[in-house]
Design a protein around this motif. Sequence first.
Motif, PDB file in Angstrom:
ATOM      1  N   ARG A 124       0.871  -1.176   0.000  1.00 35.49           N
ATOM      2  CA  ARG A 124       0.000   0.000   0.000  1.00 35.49           C
ATOM      3  C   ARG A 124       0.906   1.222   0.000  1.00 35.49           C
ATOM      4  O   ARG A 124       1.977   1.211   0.610  1.00 35.49           O
ATOM      5  N   LEU A 126       0.923   5.520   0.461  1.00 36.10           N
ATOM      6  CA  LEU A 126       0.300   6.806   0.775  1.00 36.10           C
ATOM      7  C   LEU A 126       1.250   7.911   0.327  1.00 36.10           C
ATOM      8  O   LEU A 126       2.458   7.825   0.570  1.00 36.10           O
ATOM      9  N   ARG A 162      -2.206   6.568  -2.820  1.00 46.73           N
ATOM     10  CA  ARG A 162      -3.419   7.281  -2.427  1.00 46.73           C
ATOM     11  C   ARG A 162      -2.966   8.575  -1.754  1.00 46.73           C
ATOM     12  O   ARG A 162      -2.135   8.543  -0.844  1.00 46.73           O
TER      13      ARG A 162
END
Length: 171
Positions: A124, A126, A162
């Motif tokens: 993931r 960020l 993201r």
Amino acid sequence: MSDSRSGTTPETPHATAHPRFAEALTALGLAVEVRGFPEATRTAAEAAAAVGCDLGQIVKSLIFTADREPVLVLVDGAARVDVERVRAELGATAVGRADAALVRETTGYAIGGVPPFGHRTRTRVLADRGLLAHDTVWAAAGTPHTVFPLAPAALIEYAGARVADVRERTA
């Protein structure tokens, strides 16, 4: 070949990039100018001095663990990551900095040379919203001696990040 979002044209494409990162650039069809420096650009301050840009234009690619799973956080060189904001963004119970062994295992790169994409393991990602305040940002190209420029929106897209507010708030 150039990436229209970055406005860069390579002089010697991928010449000094880490081989894994050069492969990632090729796979993405992304041509960027990778700059190599004789002195290390391991820290954001060293990279900014070498490139001749503002500290905030340097991208730090930092590996954290969120509930024991690696996560990549991209933040500008003038900022510090707020682990509580990362925890809240991910809905995690616990967040902490990864050690050097986990960074290398996850990314395939040593601390000080971790690029924003082209990692061994997909994680993931960020990206702090503050990166978007710049026209161009500079990130590591897989070694402590190499960097490359890219438009922040393109970097975020290629990293599969993201956008979030994860930097420490300033008073």
